[in-house]
Design an enzyme around this catalytic site. Structure first.
Site, PDB file in Angstrom:
ATOM      1  NE  ARG A 151      -1.957  -0.122  -4.297  1.00  0.00           N
ATOM      2  CZ  ARG A 151      -2.353   1.113  -4.028  1.00  0.00           C
ATOM      3  NH1 ARG A 151      -3.042   1.797  -4.953  1.00  0.00           N
ATOM      4  NH2 ARG A 151      -2.082   1.681  -2.867  1.00  0.00           N
ATOM      5  CE  LYS A 175      -3.956  -1.894  -1.749  1.00  0.00           C
ATOM      6  NZ  LYS A 175      -3.061  -2.237  -0.622  1.00  0.00           N
ATOM      7  CG  HIS A 246       4.291  -4.226  -4.918  1.00  0.00           C
ATOM      8  ND1 HIS A 246       3.101  -3.564  -5.172  1.00  0.00           N
ATOM      9  CD2 HIS A 246       4.634  -3.894  -3.652  1.00  0.00           C
ATOM     10  CE1 HIS A 246       2.742  -2.887  -4.104  1.00  0.00           C
ATOM     11  NE2 HIS A 246       3.648  -3.060  -3.173  1.00  0.00           N
ATOM     12  NE  ARG A 249       2.422   0.655  -5.173  1.00  0.00           N
ATOM     13  CZ  ARG A 249       1.593   1.696  -5.225  1.00  0.00           C
ATOM     14  NH1 ARG A 249       1.354   2.294  -6.369  1.00  0.00           N
ATOM     15  NH2 ARG A 249       0.997   2.143  -4.126  1.00  0.00           N
ATOM     16  CG  HIS A 272       1.334   4.960  -0.433  1.00  0.00           C
ATOM     17  ND1 HIS A 272       2.701   5.148  -0.477  1.00  0.00           N
ATOM     18  CD2 HIS A 272       1.120   3.725  -0.957  1.00  0.00           C
ATOM     19  CE1 HIS A 272       3.280   4.083  -0.987  1.00  0.00           C
ATOM     20  NE2 HIS A 272       2.349   3.209  -1.282  1.00  0.00           N
ATOM     21  CE1 TYR A 281       8.607   1.995  -2.340  1.00  0.00           C
ATOM     22  CE2 TYR A 281       6.904   3.461  -1.531  1.00  0.00           C
ATOM     23  CZ  TYR A 281       7.277   2.272  -2.110  1.00  0.00           C
ATOM     24  OH  TYR A 281       6.324   1.350  -2.443  1.00  0.00           O
TER      25      TYR A 281
END
Length: 300
Positions: A151, A175, A246, A249, A272, A281
Site C-alpha cells: 500500500r 493494517k 492502489h 497494487r 490481506h 484478483y
C-alpha cells in the site's frame, strides 16, 4: 462530546490498533452523525442515539449519494463506537447492535496490462536519467509499488533500516500494526540503490530522521504526493488507465496470479487478512481470459 470522541480515538489507536487514516475517517463519520442528531433536536450525547435515528442518518447519507462502501464504513464506525460506549457506561443499551452493515459491491479494479506496466516503469526510469533527486525518488516510488504490491501508506512509512538490501526484502507494517516481509526484484533494487546513494542525500535534513522516502523539503514523503507521482507517470503510457498507487497494487497482484503464483502467497504479500479479498484478483484474470477468447476465437 469532544472529550468522548478523544477517548474513543485513544481506544481505536491503543486497543484496536487502527491506523491514523481509519481513526480520522471514523471520527469524521461520528461527527457527521452527531451533527445530524443535533439538527433533529435530539439529545446530542451517546444516550440520545436510537436504532431509528441511526437508520435515518444512514438513509440521509444514501440519499446524498454516498457509495455503498462509504455507508458500510460509517455503519462500522457507529457499531464500534456504540459497543465501546456501552462498555464505558455511556449508554444503557447498544442501539446499533441490530444495524446491518451494507455489503459493498465487489467491482473489478482497473489494472495495467503487463506491457503497460513495463512502459510505466520505463517512463519513470527515463524521467530519472538526469539525476534530479526528486525524479530518482519518483522512479523508486513507481518501481517499488509495482514490485511489491504494498500500500502507498506502507511505502511512505518505510524507514531506511526496514530494508534488507542483501536479500532484497522489505519489513512492512500493515493494517492493524501487522508486520510482514515482502521481497522486491532487481529493477527495484537498482532504483533503490541510486536513490540511497545520489537522491536521498541531496534532500535529507536534520528533520528527515530514518524515513526512506523524502519530500522536497526533507520531510517524510506524504502518500498524497506519491499518488500524484503515479498519476503523472501513467500519463506517459499510451492507452493505460488513469490509476494511482492502489492500481499498481492491483496490477502487481493480478500479474503474480497470471504468472502462476499461489493465491495464499499473494495474500501474504499483500497483507490481506481474508483470502476472499485476494480472490478478487482471480476474477480480473478470468475477465482477461474471456476478453482474449471473445476477441480471438472464431466461435466466441
Amino acid at each position: 462530546m469532544q472529550a468522548i470522541l478523544e477517548d474513543f480515538d485513544q481506544y481505536l489507536a491503543l486497543e484496536r490498533g487502527r491506523s491514523e487514516h481509519t481513526r480520522r475517517a471514523y471520527l469524521g463519520d461520528l461527527r457527521s452523525l452527531f451533527d445530524f442528531v443535533a439538527q433533529r433536536g435530539s439529545d446530542t450525547g451517546p444516550g440520545g442515539l436510537s436504532l431509528p435515528l441511526l437508520r435515518s442518518w444512514l438513509a440521509s447519507q444514501a440519499g446524498a449519494g454516498a457509495a455503498r462502501s462509504t455507508l458500510a464504513r460509517r455503519t462500522s464506525a457507529v457499531k464500534t463506537f456504540t459497543a465501546w460506549a456501552l462498555r464505558r457506561g455511556l449508554m444503557a443499551e447498544d442501539p446499533a447492535s441490530r444495524l446491518q452493515v451494507p455489503k459493498a459491491r465487489r467491482t473489478l479494479p482497473a489494472v495495467l496490462r503487463q506491457d503497460q506496466a513495463i512502459d510505466a516503469m520505463d517512463a519513470a526510469k527515463s524521467g530519472a536519467q538526469q539525476g534530479d533527486p526528486l525524479a530518482l525518488r519518483d522512479r523508486l516510488v513507481v518501481e517499488m509499488l509495482y514490485a511489491t504490491g504494498i500500500r502507498v501508506s506502507e511505502l511512505c512509512g518505510l524507514d531506511v533500516d526496514d530494508i534488507d538490501t542483501s536479500r532484497r526484502l522489505l519489513r512492512v507494517l500493515g493494517k492493524g500494526n501487522k508486520q510482514r516481509t515482502v521481497p522486491y526484484g532487481e529493477p527495484a533494487k537498482a532504483a533503490l540503490s541510486v536513490w540511497l546513494s545520489r537522491g536521498r542525500p541531496e534532500l535529507a535534513t536534520a528533520a528527515s530522521g530514518a524515513a526512506l522516502l523524502l519530500g522536497a523539503r526533507g520531510g517524510r514523503l506524504d502518500p498524497r504526493q506519491a499518488r500524484t507521482v503515479v498519476h503523472q507517470t501513467m500519463t506517459a503510457v499510451t492507452g493505460a488507465p488513469d490509476i494511482g498507487p492502489h492500481g499498481l497494487r492491483h496490477s502487481a497482484a493480478t500479474h503474480l496470479l497470471e504468472g502462476g503464483a499461489d493465491l495464499r502467497v499473494v495474500q501474504e504479500l499483500l497483507g490481506h487478512s481474508s483470502l476472499a479479498t485476494t480472490q478478487l484478483y482471480t476474477h480480473v484474470s478470468v475477465a482477461r481470459l474471456r476478453a482474449v477468447h471473445d476477441q480471438a476465437h472464431p466461435r466466441a
